[in-house]
Enzyme design. Structure first.
Site, PDB file in Angstrom:
ATOM      1  CD  GLU A 110      24.726  51.578  35.444  1.00 16.67           C
ATOM      2  OE1 GLU A 110      25.160  52.646  35.013  1.00 16.67           O
ATOM      3  OE2 GLU A 110      24.728  50.531  34.758  1.00 16.67           O
ATOM      4  CD  GLU A 160      22.572  45.209  33.583  1.00 13.47           C
ATOM      5  OE1 GLU A 160      23.603  45.578  32.983  1.00 13.47           O
ATOM      6  OE2 GLU A 160      21.717  46.029  33.996  1.00 13.47           O
TER       7      GLU A 160
HETATM    8  O1  G3I Z   1      18.701  53.948  19.193  1.00 12.08           O
HETATM    9  C1  G3I Z   1      19.142  53.132  18.113  1.00 12.08           C
HETATM   10  C2  G3I Z   1      17.976  52.668  17.284  1.00 12.08           C
HETATM   11  O2  G3I Z   1      17.301  53.773  16.680  1.00 12.08           O
HETATM   12  C3  G3I Z   1      18.465  51.754  16.226  1.00 12.08           C
HETATM   13  O3  G3I Z   1      17.363  51.243  15.493  1.00 12.08           O
HETATM   14  C4  G3I Z   1      19.231  50.624  16.871  1.00 12.08           C
HETATM   15  C5  G3I Z   1      19.823  49.743  15.795  1.00 12.08           C
HETATM   16  O4  G3I Z   1      20.563  48.724  16.424  1.00 12.08           O
HETATM   17  O5  G3I Z   1      20.289  51.124  17.690  1.00 12.08           O
HETATM   18  C6  G3I Z   1      19.853  51.941  18.717  1.00 12.08           C
HETATM   19  O6  G3I Z   1      20.999  52.346  19.333  1.00 12.08           O
HETATM   20  C7  G3I Z   1      21.628  51.833  20.413  1.00 12.08           C
HETATM   21  C8  G3I Z   1      21.075  50.563  21.135  1.00 12.08           C
HETATM   22  O7  G3I Z   1      21.939  50.185  22.218  1.00 12.08           O
HETATM   23  C9  G3I Z   1      21.002  49.345  20.235  1.00 12.08           C
HETATM   24  O8  G3I Z   1      22.096  49.249  19.466  1.00 12.08           O
HETATM   25  C10 G3I Z   1      21.633  52.940  21.465  1.00 12.08           C
HETATM   26  O9  G3I Z   1      22.107  54.119  20.815  1.00 12.08           O
HETATM   27  C11 G3I Z   1      22.608  52.525  22.547  1.00 12.08           C
HETATM   28  O10 G3I Z   1      22.631  53.535  23.581  1.00 12.08           O
HETATM   29  C12 G3I Z   1      22.101  51.219  23.192  1.00 12.08           C
HETATM   30  O11 G3I Z   1      23.094  50.830  24.119  1.00 12.08           O
HETATM   31  C13 G3I Z   1      22.614  50.037  25.204  1.00 12.08           C
HETATM   32  C14 G3I Z   1      23.019  50.758  26.510  1.00 12.08           C
HETATM   33  O12 G3I Z   1      22.673  49.950  27.646  1.00 12.08           O
HETATM   34  C15 G3I Z   1      22.280  52.077  26.626  1.00 12.08           C
HETATM   35  O13 G3I Z   1      20.894  51.819  26.692  1.00 12.08           O
HETATM   36  C16 G3I Z   1      23.276  48.675  25.142  1.00 12.08           C
HETATM   37  O14 G3I Z   1      22.767  47.976  24.013  1.00 12.08           O
HETATM   38  C17 G3I Z   1      22.973  47.892  26.418  1.00 12.08           C
HETATM   39  O15 G3I Z   1      23.697  46.662  26.433  1.00 12.08           O
HETATM   40  C18 G3I Z   1      23.368  48.705  27.648  1.00 12.08           C
HETATM   41  O16 G3I Z   1      22.980  47.984  28.772  1.00 12.08           O
HETATM   42  C19 G3I Z   1      23.399  48.555  30.032  1.00 12.08           C
HETATM   43  C20 G3I Z   1      22.297  48.340  31.043  1.00 12.08           C
HETATM   44  O17 G3I Z   1      21.107  48.961  30.586  1.00 12.08           O
HETATM   45  C21 G3I Z   1      22.709  48.875  32.409  1.00 12.08           C
HETATM   46  N1  G3I Z   1      23.964  48.239  32.839  1.00 12.08           N
HETATM   47  C22 G3I Z   1      25.066  48.400  31.894  1.00 12.08           C
HETATM   48  C23 G3I Z   1      24.657  47.815  30.542  1.00 12.08           C
HETATM   49  C24 G3I Z   1      25.808  47.868  29.573  1.00 12.08           C
HETATM   50  O18 G3I Z   1      26.121  49.226  29.291  1.00 12.08           O
END
Ligand code: G3I
Length: 366
Positions: free
Chosen positions: A160, A274
Site C-alpha cells: 500500500e 486479497e
Molecule cells: O496481535 C494479536 C495477537 O497477540 C493475538 O493472539 C491475536 C488473537 O486473535 O490477535 C492479534 O491481533 C490482531 C490480528 O489481526 C489477529 O486478530 C492484530 O492486532 C490486528 O492488527 C490484525 O489485523 C490484521 C491486519 O491486516 C493488520 O495486520 C487483519 O487480521 C488482516 O486481515 C489485515 O489484512 C490486511 C492486509 O495485510 C493488507 N491489505 C488489507 C488487509 C485488511 O486490512
C-alpha cells in the site's frame, strides 16, 4: 486482548456463529468431495489460494478445507513486523514457520506478506532517527528474507505505497524518513537477501471503474515506470481486490482490464492477492446477499481471468467464520459478513459455485 482480537476470537470460536449454524441447520462437516478451486485453477496455469492464520489450524475441518481448496497460502497477519520482531533484538518466526510447515504438508506454497507497511509495526520502531530507521529496515529485510530464502512463492515487499486519495505516494514513515527512494532501496535489499524470490508491490482500490481508482492506477503506473527506469528488482504487482458490493451502482472493471494491458509492457506478472466482497450494503437475507456477492466475484474475475500475465488468485480467507471485514467493516445489522467461498460451517456458498464454473469455463480463458 484488544477488543478487535476478542471479537475475532468470538467469531473464531463460533459464539457468533452458533446462531448461523442454527439458522442454516448445516452440519459442521466439510463436504467429502467437492471440486478443488486450486485443482481447477491449475488447469489454467493459475495458482489458487487463501489467507490463513495459525488459529485456523486448530480446527480440523478448517485445515482440511485449506488442504482441499488451496495450493497457495498467505499469512493474514502473522508475518508482519510486530509479530516477527516484537523487540529490537528479538526475532520470532514461530508463527509463519508453522504456516510454512502446514503448506508443505500438502505440497502448497506460501507467499511472504509483508515486509514494509504502515500498520502492525512494533512500537520500538517509533521515535527512531532517519538513519536508525534505515538501519533497522535493512536489518529486518536481510534477516526475514534471509530466514525464508528459497522457500516462498513471492514476497510482498511494499504494501500500500499509494496515497489513500491517489495523489502521490502514501506519506508513511518510510517516505517521510527515507524519501521516495525507499521503495527501490527496499526492493534491492530484498534481492540481496534472496537472489530468486519474485518481489512484489501490493496495493488496494485499483480495480473498480471510479475516479479514485483511476487516480491510483495512474500513480501506480508512474511508480512502476520510475522503478523500471532505475532497473529496480520488481517481478509482480499485487492487486488486493477487496471488492465492495453496491446494489445501487454495481462495480464494473473495464478500466482495470485496460490498465493491466497497459501495465503488461513492463514485463510484470499480476497477482490478485486479497480477493473478497464486502457485503455490508446488501440486505440481511442470506440468499439475496450471496447472489450479489457471487455476481460481483463473477464480474471481476470475468474481466481479469483473460489477462495473460495473471499468475495467482488468493482470497482473503476461505470461510466466513473469520473475516477481517467483521472487525474493520461491520454490518449495521450486526450480522456476520458472507464475503468468501465457504460459509461459517465450511459449506460452499453461491460464490464457490460461481468460481467453479468460471474456472471450468473455456469462454473465460487466460
Ligand atoms: O496481535 C494479536 C495477537 O497477540 C493475538 O493472539 C491475536 C488473537 O486473535 O490477535 C492479534 O491481533 C490482531 C490480528 O489481526 C489477529 O486478530 C492484530 O492486532 C490486528 O492488527 C490484525 O489485523 C490484521 C491486519 O491486516 C493488520 O495486520 C487483519 O487480521 C488482516 O486481515 C489485515 O489484512 C490486511 C492486509 O495485510 C493488507 N491489505 C488489507 C488487509 C485488511 O486490512
Amino acid at each position: 486482548m484488544t477488543r478487535f482480537a476478542l471479537k475475532r476470537r468470538q467469531f473464531l470460536l463460533g459464539i457468533g456463529g452458533l446462531s448461523a449454524a442454527l439458522l442454516t441447520g448445516q452440519p459442521l462437516r466439510v463436504e467429502a468431495q467437492q471440486p478443488s478451486l486450486a485443482e481447477l485453477a491449475k488447469q489454467r496455469s493459475l495458482l489458487w489460494g487463501a489467507a490463513i492464520s495459525t488459529e485456523m489450524l486448530t480446527i480440523p475441518d478448517w485445515a482440511g478445507l485449506y488442504r482441499q481448496q488451496t495450493r497457495l497460502l498467505v499469512p493474514e497477519w502473522e508475518m508482519k513486523w510486530a509479530v516477527l520482531q516484537p523487540d529490537r533484538d528479538r526475532f520470532d518466526f514461530s508463527r509463519p514457520d508453522r504456516l510454512l510447515t502446514f503448506a508443505r504438508s500438502y505440497q502448497a506454497q506460501l507467499r511472504g506478506h509483508t515486509l514494509l507497511w504502515h500498520q502492525q509495526l512494533p512500537t520500538w520502531l517509533n521515535n527512531l532517527t532517519a538513519t536508525e530507521t534505515a538501519t533497522a529496515l535493512q536489518r529486518y529485510i536481510d534477516t526475514v528474507v534471509g530466514h525464508y530464502r528459497g522457500q516462498l512463492q513471492s514476497w510482498d515487499v511494499i504494501n500500500e505505497p499509494i496515497a489513500e486519495d491517489g495523489y502521490g505516494l502514501r506519506p508513511n514513515r518510510w517516505l517521510q524518513q527515507l524519501g521516495p527512494n525507499y521503495l527501490e532501496q527496499a526492493l534491492r535489499w530484498a534481492r540481496v537477501a534472496d537472489a530468486q524470490v519474485p518481489l512484489v508491490i501490493n496495493d488496494y482500490g485499483l480495480e473498480p471503474d471510479s475516479p479514485l481508482a483511476t487516480r491510483k492506477r495512474q500513480q501506480l503506473l508512474q511508480l512502476v515506470e520510475t522503478l523500471r527506469d532505475r532497473d529496480a528488482p520488481l517481478q509482480a504487482i499485487g492487486f488486493q481486490a477487496h471488492l465492495v458490493a453496491n446494489p445501487q451502482a454495481p462495480p464494473s472493471f473495464t478500466g482495470f482490464a485496460e490498465f493491466l494491458a497497459e501495465l503488461s509492457r513492463f514485463d510484470l506478472d499480476f497477482y490478485i492477492t486479497e480477493l473478497d466482497v464486502n457485503d455490508r450494503a446488501l440486505p440481511a437475507n442470506f440468499a439475496e446477499r450471496d447472489r450479489e456477492v457471487a455476481h460481483l466475484y463473477q464480474r471481476f474475475l470475468t474481466a481479469v481471468l483473460p489477462t495473460p500475465r495473471l499468475k495467482l488468485v488468493t482470497t482473503w480467507g476461505l470461510s466466513d467464520r473469520l473475516s477481517w471485514l467483521n472487525q474493520f467493516a461491520p454490518r449495521a445489522d450486526g450480522l456476520p459478513q458472507r464475503p468468501l467461498p465457504f460459509d461459517f460451517n465450511f459449506q460452499p456458498t453461491e460464490t464457490y459455485g460461481i468460481l467453479v464454473s468460471l474456472l471450468q469455463s473455456q469462454s473465460v480463458s487466460n
